[in-house]
Design a protein around this motif. Sequence first.
Motif, PDB file in Angstrom:
ATOM      1  N   GLY A   1      63.062  62.863  67.877  1.00  0.00           N
ATOM      2  CA  GLY A   1      61.653  62.760  68.253  1.00  0.00           C
ATOM      3  C   GLY A   1      60.935  64.093  68.169  1.00  0.00           C
ATOM      4  N   LEU A   2      61.626  65.140  68.602  1.00  0.00           N
ATOM      5  CA  LEU A   2      61.024  66.468  68.639  1.00  0.00           C
ATOM      6  C   LEU A   2      61.790  67.413  67.723  1.00  0.00           C
ATOM      7  N   THR A   3      61.077  68.425  67.250  1.00  0.00           N
ATOM      8  CA  THR A   3      61.723  69.474  66.476  1.00  0.00           C
ATOM      9  C   THR A   3      61.354  70.814  67.101  1.00  0.00           C
ATOM     10  N   TYR A   4      62.344  71.669  67.303  1.00  0.00           N
ATOM     11  CA  TYR A   4      62.069  73.032  67.768  1.00  0.00           C
ATOM     12  C   TYR A   4      62.269  73.985  66.603  1.00  0.00           C
ATOM     13  N   VAL A   5      61.196  74.697  66.281  1.00  0.00           N
ATOM     14  CA  VAL A   5      61.247  75.663  65.200  1.00  0.00           C
ATOM     15  C   VAL A   5      61.298  77.055  65.820  1.00  0.00           C
ATOM     16  N   HIS A   6      62.320  77.815  65.457  1.00  0.00           N
ATOM     17  CA  HIS A   6      62.424  79.189  65.935  1.00  0.00           C
ATOM     18  C   HIS A   6      62.001  80.111  64.810  1.00  0.00           C
ATOM     19  N   ALA A   7      61.092  81.011  65.134  1.00  0.00           N
ATOM     20  CA  ALA A   7      60.590  81.919  64.104  1.00  0.00           C
ATOM     21  C   ALA A   7      60.592  83.334  64.652  1.00  0.00           C
ATOM     22  N   SER A   8      60.646  84.305  63.732  1.00  0.00           N
ATOM     23  CA  SER A   8      60.532  85.686  64.191  1.00  0.00           C
ATOM     24  C   SER A   8      59.248  86.274  63.639  1.00  0.00           C
ATOM     25  N   LEU A   9      58.595  87.065  64.491  1.00  0.00           N
ATOM     26  CA  LEU A   9      57.343  87.705  64.111  1.00  0.00           C
ATOM     27  C   LEU A   9      57.639  89.126  63.658  1.00  0.00           C
ATOM     28  N   SER A  10      56.674  89.730  62.966  1.00  0.00           N
ATOM     29  CA  SER A  10      56.961  91.050  62.397  1.00  0.00           C
ATOM     30  C   SER A  10      57.126  92.116  63.477  1.00  0.00           C
ATOM     31  N   ASP A  11      56.628  91.862  64.703  1.00  0.00           N
ATOM     32  CA  ASP A  11      56.858  92.851  65.775  1.00  0.00           C
ATOM     33  C   ASP A  11      58.160  92.556  66.518  1.00  0.00           C
ATOM     34  N   LYS A  12      58.994  91.687  65.949  1.00  0.00           N
ATOM     35  CA  LYS A  12      60.316  91.316  66.499  1.00  0.00           C
ATOM     36  C   LYS A  12      60.228  90.312  67.650  1.00  0.00           C
ATOM     37  N   SER A  13      59.009  89.866  68.017  1.00  0.00           N
ATOM     38  CA  SER A  13      58.911  88.807  69.025  1.00  0.00           C
ATOM     39  C   SER A  13      59.537  87.546  68.450  1.00  0.00           C
TER      40      SER A  13
END
Length: 359
Positions: free
Chosen positions: A310-322
């Motif tokens: 039902g749900l999808t969790y997308v993990h992403a990294s930002l350029s400031d490492k957040s």
Amino acid sequence: MAGLSLQGVKKRFGHTEVITGVDLSIADGEFVVFVGPSGCGKSTLLRMIAGLETVSDGRIEIGGRDVTNADPAKRGIAMVFQTYALYPHMSVAANMGFPLEMAGLPQPEIDAKVAEAAKILHLEPFLKRKPRELSGGQRQRVAIGRAIVRKPDVFLFDEPLSNLDAELRVQMRIEIARLHQQLKSTMIYVTHDQVEAMTLASRIVVLKAGRIEQVGAPLDLYENPDNMFVAGFIGSPRMNFVPVTVVSQGDGFAVVAAAEVGLREVSVAVRGEPPVVGTRGVLGVRPEHFASGGDACFEGTVSVVERLGGLTYVHASLSDKSALTVESRDPRGFDLGTTRRFAFDPRRAFLFDGTGQRL
Ligand SMILES: Nc1ncnc2c1ncn2[C@@H]1O[C@H](COP(=O)(O)OP(=O)(O)OP(=O)(O)O)[C@@H](O)[C@H]1O
Ligand SMILES: [Mg+2]
């Protein structure tokens, strides 16, 4: 039945102060849940209320009576632990009746009270069995039954469901909610489980390092956290935190930006004095408050995708490492390693100052 009050309660083990001053009033019939990281003092606080641990400083009242130094048996409380601690050689009925037997009640009275508790907990078919002939959930119900028969004013639960598997936890959670509705006793419940805390509590107490960070109804804490700690602790998956700079401000709002992570100017509400232009802060956005469209967005690289159906969790990294966690109802279109925009609803975003206090 009885309410409860903690006034300036402290606990020291040797030279270490593990409870550094807790003030809390709990009304008669409330269901209060203690949450907080491991080692923050939840069990210690509960054990002090129960009288299993001495109080180094402060005062504890139950039903308006000072019980700070009272014998555990004289406090009108019953405690249910994570480990059920049933007597293996005794039947379910004998286990449940044991506290009453110790109190010297006549057998017919014990039998009547055990029968009543067994009915409430759906344990009637199992009364003659030994604990080893029960499932984990049934055993935990016997442990609760042993608490119920004493008709305590206050129930204390220390992670009572954490030894159960996921399905049983859900069942028992519903049983405990039902029990509270039925008995209307005051209950204090310690848990690590977000869902248990949110669904069972009339109020949640968030503890950190021996002190209270915030107390409130579950949705109050979710919608109005006072600081980053509470914001991060309540809600699952936890809130995303991204450093930003204040670029302008006005009455009740601040405009923030973080060009390096793709965040162009976005206006967010602030509760008090707006922050000074140029100061650094932290923007908090919950994973569930991302949605396609809109100007407010971060740019990030997809690193892990968890598709739960039902749900999808997308993990992403930002350029400031957040790190960013984004909840989506659409499982498609999140290719690993691709960089994309993650738009969010700025009306649901929170702004925190450099010390983590909510603005
Ligand atoms: N008898 C003791 N002597 C010394 N220190 C203790 C004692 N009991 C607990 N502590 C310390 O007090 C602090 C609080 O412990 P407590 O068991 O209350 O934590 P908790 O919030 O229940 O954690 P968890 O979620 O892991 O159960 C911890 O740092 C622990 O090491
Ligand atoms: Mg504990």
